[in-house]
Design a protein around this motif. Structure first.
Motif, mmCIF file in Angstrom:
data_model
loop_
_atom_site.group_PDB
_atom_site.id
_atom_site.type_symbol
_atom_site.label_atom_id
_atom_site.label_comp_id
_atom_site.label_asym_id
_atom_site.label_seq_id
_atom_site.Cartn_x
_atom_site.Cartn_y
_atom_site.Cartn_z
ATOM 1 N N LEU A 55 6.346 6.563 -2.073
ATOM 2 C CA LEU A 55 7.744 6.471 -2.466
ATOM 3 C C LEU A 55 7.864 7.372 -3.687
ATOM 4 O O LEU A 55 7.299 7.081 -4.746
ATOM 5 C CB LEU A 55 8.155 5.039 -2.801
ATOM 6 N N ILE A 56 8.539 8.485 -3.501
ATOM 7 C CA ILE A 56 8.652 9.478 -4.556
ATOM 8 C C ILE A 56 10.063 9.414 -5.114
ATOM 9 O O ILE A 56 11.037 9.443 -4.369
ATOM 10 C CB ILE A 56 8.337 10.884 -4.016
ATOM 11 N N LEU A 57 10.140 9.288 -6.446
ATOM 12 C CA LEU A 57 11.437 9.186 -7.115
ATOM 13 C C LEU A 57 11.522 10.219 -8.224
ATOM 14 O O LEU A 57 10.520 10.531 -8.871
ATOM 15 C CB LEU A 57 11.613 7.794 -7.739
ATOM 16 N N SER A 58 12.716 10.695 -8.461
ATOM 17 C CA SER A 58 12.942 11.579 -9.593
ATOM 18 C C SER A 58 12.780 10.783 -10.873
ATOM 19 O O SER A 58 13.338 9.697 -11.013
ATOM 20 C CB SER A 58 14.347 12.171 -9.534
ATOM 21 N N ALA A 108 0.820 -1.213 0.000
ATOM 22 C CA ALA A 108 0.000 0.000 0.000
ATOM 23 C C ALA A 108 0.854 1.264 0.000
ATOM 24 O O ALA A 108 0.539 2.257 0.640
ATOM 25 C CB ALA A 108 -0.986 -0.005 1.160
ATOM 26 N N ILE A 109 1.964 1.201 -0.735
ATOM 27 C CA ILE A 109 2.835 2.357 -0.906
ATOM 28 C C ILE A 109 2.621 2.865 -2.325
ATOM 29 O O ILE A 109 2.801 2.128 -3.289
ATOM 30 C CB ILE A 109 4.320 1.991 -0.703
ATOM 31 N N GLU A 110 2.215 4.122 -2.427
ATOM 32 C CA GLU A 110 2.003 4.707 -3.745
ATOM 33 C C GLU A 110 3.337 5.208 -4.291
ATOM 34 O O GLU A 110 4.033 5.982 -3.629
ATOM 35 C CB GLU A 110 1.010 5.864 -3.658
ATOM 36 N N VAL A 111 3.699 4.743 -5.474
ATOM 37 C CA VAL A 111 4.953 5.144 -6.113
ATOM 38 C C VAL A 111 4.652 6.282 -7.081
ATOM 39 O O VAL A 111 3.746 6.184 -7.911
ATOM 40 C CB VAL A 111 5.607 3.965 -6.869
ATOM 41 N N ARG A 112 5.427 7.348 -6.950
ATOM 42 C CA ARG A 112 5.262 8.500 -7.836
ATOM 43 C C ARG A 112 6.615 8.887 -8.413
ATOM 44 O O ARG A 112 7.602 8.969 -7.693
ATOM 45 C CB ARG A 112 4.682 9.686 -7.080
ATOM 46 N N TYR A 113 6.608 9.109 -9.703
ATOM 47 C CA TYR A 113 7.796 9.608 -10.384
ATOM 48 C C TYR A 113 7.526 11.064 -10.724
ATOM 49 O O TYR A 113 6.510 11.386 -11.338
ATOM 50 C CB TYR A 113 8.072 8.802 -11.661
ATOM 51 N N GLY A 156 12.559 9.436 -2.084
ATOM 52 C CA GLY A 156 12.565 8.548 -0.940
ATOM 53 C C GLY A 156 11.168 8.281 -0.441
ATOM 54 O O GLY A 156 10.174 8.665 -1.049
ATOM 55 N N LEU A 157 11.122 7.632 0.701
ATOM 56 C CA LEU A 157 9.877 7.206 1.325
ATOM 57 C C LEU A 157 9.364 8.320 2.230
ATOM 58 O O LEU A 157 10.136 8.934 2.960
ATOM 59 C CB LEU A 157 10.168 5.959 2.156
ATOM 60 N N CYS A 158 8.048 8.587 2.183
ATOM 61 C CA CYS A 158 7.462 9.569 3.088
ATOM 62 C C CYS A 158 6.025 9.184 3.402
ATOM 63 O O CYS A 158 5.406 8.406 2.686
ATOM 64 C CB CYS A 158 7.536 10.977 2.513
ATOM 65 N N PHE A 189 14.508 2.333 -4.223
ATOM 66 C CA PHE A 189 13.548 1.325 -3.773
ATOM 67 C C PHE A 189 14.160 0.456 -2.680
ATOM 68 O O PHE A 189 13.542 0.235 -1.633
ATOM 69 C CB PHE A 189 13.117 0.431 -4.943
ATOM 70 N N ALA A 190 15.351 -0.065 -2.936
ATOM 71 C CA ALA A 190 15.989 -0.975 -1.981
ATOM 72 C C ALA A 190 16.267 -0.279 -0.653
ATOM 73 O O ALA A 190 16.040 -0.853 0.414
ATOM 74 C CB ALA A 190 17.282 -1.529 -2.571
ATOM 75 N N ARG A 191 16.729 0.960 -0.722
ATOM 76 C CA ARG A 191 17.007 1.725 0.493
ATOM 77 C C ARG A 191 15.715 1.911 1.302
ATOM 78 O O ARG A 191 15.700 1.732 2.513
ATOM 79 C CB ARG A 191 17.611 3.077 0.118
#
Length: 86
Positions: A41-44, A18-23, A31-33, A56-58
């Protein structure tokens, strides 16, 4: 397992948790917030696949994953990066 497949596996794991991933466009890597009761989990979007995998792994190395099935290769990847968690 190649980078693209591993990235897909990690994105699926995020969904299961239930973690929403956003690019998005970011100055950092992301990172995770937690915000408003949800986890993100927001990533560039400009990161390479290898850099995305590291984020992701971190993030996952900080979460309890015992209650969810994680493919052995994916779990090994996450555990290998646990010692590198910032």
């Amino acid at each position: 397992m190649n980078e693209t497949t591993l990235l897909q596996e990690l994105e699926s794991l995020a969904e299961e948790l239930a973690i929403e991933v956003r690019y998005d466009i970011l100055e950092g890597v992301g990172g995770l917030c937690r915000y408003g009761g949800k986890t993100y989990l927001i990533l560039s979007r400009e990161l390479t696949n290898a850099e995305k995998l590291h984020v992701f792994a971190r993030a996952f190395s900080r979460l309890p994953l015992d209650a969810v099935f994680v493919r052995p290769q994916v779990r090994e990847f996450i555990e290998a990066h646990a010692s590198n968690a910032d």
